[in-house]
Design an enzyme around this catalytic site. Structure first.
Site, PDB file in Angstrom:
ATOM      1  N   CYS A 169       0.828  -1.209   0.000  1.00  9.18           N
ATOM      2  CA  CYS A 169       0.000   0.000   0.000  1.00  9.18           C
ATOM      3  C   CYS A 169       0.864   1.261   0.000  1.00  9.18           C
ATOM      4  CB  CYS A 169      -0.862   0.031   1.258  1.00  9.18           C
ATOM      5  SG  CYS A 169      -1.797  -1.456   1.497  1.00  9.18           S
ATOM      6  N   LYS A 225       4.103  -2.958  -6.753  1.00  9.20           N
ATOM      7  CA  LYS A 225       5.530  -2.879  -7.082  1.00  9.20           C
ATOM      8  C   LYS A 225       6.419  -3.044  -5.857  1.00  9.20           C
ATOM      9  CE  LYS A 225       8.679  -0.905 -10.202  1.00  9.20           C
ATOM     10  NZ  LYS A 225       8.856  -2.115 -10.993  1.00  9.20           N
TER      11      LYS A 225
HETATM   12  C1  F6R Z   1       8.390  -8.597 -11.663  1.00  9.29           C
HETATM   13  C2  F6R Z   1       8.695  -7.771 -10.523  1.00  9.29           C
HETATM   14  C3  F6R Z   1       8.838  -8.434  -9.207  1.00  9.29           C
HETATM   15  C4  F6R Z   1       9.994  -7.792  -8.419  1.00  9.29           C
HETATM   16  C5  F6R Z   1      10.057  -8.408  -7.008  1.00  9.29           C
HETATM   17  C6  F6R Z   1      11.227  -7.876  -6.223  1.00  9.29           C
HETATM   18  O1  F6R Z   1       8.315  -7.842 -12.817  1.00  9.29           O
HETATM   19  O2  F6R Z   1       8.808  -6.584 -10.629  1.00  9.29           O
HETATM   20  O3  F6R Z   1       9.036  -9.785  -9.352  1.00  9.29           O
HETATM   21  O4  F6R Z   1      11.180  -8.003  -9.109  1.00  9.29           O
HETATM   22  O5  F6R Z   1       8.875  -8.130  -6.320  1.00  9.29           O
HETATM   23  O6  F6R Z   1      11.143  -6.499  -6.039  1.00  9.29           O
HETATM   24  P1  F6R Z   1      12.399  -5.659  -5.575  1.00  9.29           P
HETATM   25  O7  F6R Z   1      13.424  -5.734  -6.642  1.00  9.29           O
HETATM   26  O8  F6R Z   1      11.867  -4.271  -5.373  1.00  9.29           O
HETATM   27  O9  F6R Z   1      12.886  -6.273  -4.300  1.00  9.29           O
END
Ligand code: F6R
Length: 610
Positions: free
Chosen positions: A2, A605
């Site tokens: 969130c 994200k």
């Molecule tokens: C896929 C994607 C997710 C992130 C994962 C890790 O396109 O974006 O699989 O790679 O949630 O996120 P971070 O790199 O922010 O730890």
């Protein structure tokens, strides 16, 4: 996860409009529901419903809400389904206290029961509501909001941040307890938010916070306090040079396409950083460690898999890749003071990764090196050293340019370590660095230009396909996994990414006439991959090839559209180049299927929960 943003201003009337504008910048954190609480003349107007900021704004007129202060929340559902009732912000028992959170309250069940038993009216199944009731509980006892907010954190277990206010007070309070929170000081207004992009429309003067700190926002100032003892801390705002326009689409229909197109520039930028003053510090910390672990999730993990191949190939150094959530139970006890955990995370806030960071730090088990994109993130501040990905904002939920940057970082580190330990001679190492800094930007651009139309045409033939595989071998192992992740993430297909020699050990049984299998290959490995292609073709399956044009591979594609040809280059560049047509394929297929690739359903994200 969130996102929350709270603003307190001196004279604004249009708080709804500003909070919608700021909230829109947090869309990537959650789009299951949106809510806005605006305080106008001592009364709280709270509107919320299921959907994105724009959808709920249209439905409820959020941007027309009047007031001089308020809180907006964008939800990615964890506790309680994505319904209007569970949407945030929440009121406490009456409408005098309002607030919203980000993160998870782990003692939800017990604490909700306790609140209900002591007379609190808890309406939703959402854990964020408990934060507001906890503040209410202590406000009843102390009559002091600052103290009530501080004490409330003793009752709440988990990793979270929240913002809360009273109808009759002009302050908004916020706490940071394991989830991200930054603040900004503007002109006669202050702001606190889960992330920088939503602060930048208001101000560039930023205050970064550490876990265990809390804020009191008033129109004139942001006061920072230590939660443990309530001590006031001195924290001056620092101007940021991050550009607010970087978080806009710049003429592209989607952020994802924009970010794919930014990869040639990312190559230049990250190589600039890698060849800068800190390079030796990063190489030293790796070189001085005996056991190297690479810990990451999702796309970052896939890049880490590529990293392991680079470390072996260019430096003869074993790098053990592990998924964040798996790390402790698989390798935790093997960690010792000579270990280095390389923690890779775009957001720098992924809980699975922060758990590993905390494990290493709390038990003194070696060092940590972060590879991180978001400046000001928890990983950046708390790792022993960090390498920035230098990508600028990645707004689209599917990672593209950060995967790309991560692979460049691994190739560079491996080449430099290889030179240091004699696996590569000086000339070889130099030529790799030259390839990465000079050839890669041009090659990446040529690949985008050349494979765009090929990927678009191939995507048309995959509409209706619900199930496929994407296989890699050697250096393209991580690439195939990443291509499969992109396809399943934004096309809602089942697309499994795996090692091509493993396919015959079971999965091959799925192949029937025209069943599609994507093979990502390089000229170095195609002699082997041909065996795996044959195993599919002789069962009448459909082989789709991603790689350089090779006459030996041509007979295996039934139709030219099934050959996603990339420009010729060096094997070291293949993991960065070969991923581009797969990113484009997933993008075009997603758009053809009527999906918004920037906001795939059920996702967020930044995953700040376990
Ligand atoms: C896929 C994607 C997710 C992130 C994962 C890790 O396109 O974006 O699989 O790679 O949630 O996120 P971070 O790199 O922010 O730890």
């Amino acid at each position: 996860m969130c996102g929350i943003t709270g603003i307190v201003s001196l004279n604004r009337e249009n708080i709804g409009e500003v909070l919608v504008k700021c909230g829109r910048k947090l869309t990537y954190r959650g789009y299951d529901s949106v809510g806005l609480a605006a305080v106008h003349e001592g009364k709280v107007d709270l509107r919320k419903d299921v959907g994105t900021v724009d959808a709920v704004d249209k439905l409820l007129g959020l941007s027309k809400m009047k007031g001089d202060r308020g809180i907006v929340q964008l939800r990615w559902a964890t506790y309680g389904p994505p319904t209007k009732l569970n949407a945030q912000p929440h009121f406490a028992c009456d409408d005098s206290i309002y607030g919203a959170h980000n993160g998870n309250i782990h003692n939800y069940v017990e604490y909700r029961r306790e609140l209900v038993e002591t007379g609190h009216i808890v309406r939703s199944e959402n854990d964020g509501e408990l934060c507001v009731h906890a503040v209410d509980k202590y406000y009843e006892q102390t009559g002091d909001m600052l103290e009530a907010v501080r004490l409330s954190t003793r009752d709440l277990k988990g990793a979270f941040s929240f913002a809360v206010g009273r109808a009759d007070s002009r302050e908004i309070y916020a706490v940071k307890m394991g989830s991200s929170l930054v603040a900004g000081v503007g002109n006669e207004e202050t702001i606190a938010s889960s992330d920088l992009p939503s602060i930048l429309p208001v101000t560039n003067n930023i205050i970064y916070l550490a876990d265990g700190e809390m804020l009191a926002l008033s129109p004139e100032k942001v006061e920072v306090y230590r939660i443990e003892d309530g001590k006031r801390l001195t924290r001056k705002p620092e101007p940021t040079t991050i550009d607010v326009h970087a978080a806009e689409k710049g003429g592209f229909p989607h952020f994802m396409l924009k970010e794919i197109n930014e990869q040639p520039k990312v190559a230049q930028d990250v190589m600039g950083v890698l060849q800068g003053a800190k390079s030796d510090e990063w190489l030293n910390i790796i070189e001085e460690s005996k056991n190297l672990y690479l810990v990451a999730c999702g796309s970052s993990y896939n890049a880490g898999v590529v990293g392991a191949y680079y470390f072996n190939r260019l430096a003869g150094i074993p790098l053990v890749p592990s998924i964040g959530g798996q790390f402790e139970s698989m390798y935790g006890r093997a960690l010792d003071e000579d270990s280095l955990s390389i923690l890779v995370s775009q957001s720098g806030e992924t809980k699975d990764i922060l758990n590993v960071l905390n494990l290493v730090k709390s038990q003194g088990r070696g060092k940590t090196l972060g590879i991180v994109n978001v400046i000001g993130s928890t990983l950046m501040f708390n790792a022993d050293a960090y390498i920035p990905m230098a990508c600028g904002y990645e707004v689209s939920v599917p990672a593209t340019k950060t995967y790309f940057s991560q692979t460049v970082i691994f190739a560079y580190l491996a080449a430099m370590l290889g030179e240091r330990n004699g696996t590569l001679d000086r000339q070889e190492a130099k030529s790799i660095v030259r390839m990465l800094s000079q050839d890669l930007p041009t090659q990446a651009q040529a690949t985008i230009d050349h494979t765009g139309i090929l990927a678009k045409n191939l995507a048309k033939t995959l509409i209706g396909v619900k199930d496929l595989y994407c296989l890699g071998y050697g250096m393209t192992d991580g690439v195939a996994r990443e291509g499969a992740l992109k396809i399943k993430e934004i096309c809602y297909n089942h697309c499994e990414g795996m090692y091509s020699s493993e396919f015959k050990h079971g999965p091959l049984s799925i192949v029937t006439r025209d069943y599609p299998v994507i093979f990502v290959t390089t000229p170095e490995d195609s002699w082997m991959v041909i065996n795996h292609i044959n195993e599919v073709k002789c069962r009448f399956g459909r082989a789709i090839i991603v790689g350089e044009r090779e006459s030996s591979l041509e007979p295996y594609v039934s139709n030219e559209v099934d050959y996603l040809e990339v420009p010729k280059g060096n094997i070291v560049l293949n993991p960065m180049i070969d991923v581009i047509p797969l990113q484009l394929l997933s993008y075009f297929l997603s758009v053809d299927l009527g999906i918004d690739p920037d906001l795939p359903r059920n996702l967020s994200k930044t995953l700040t929960v376990d």
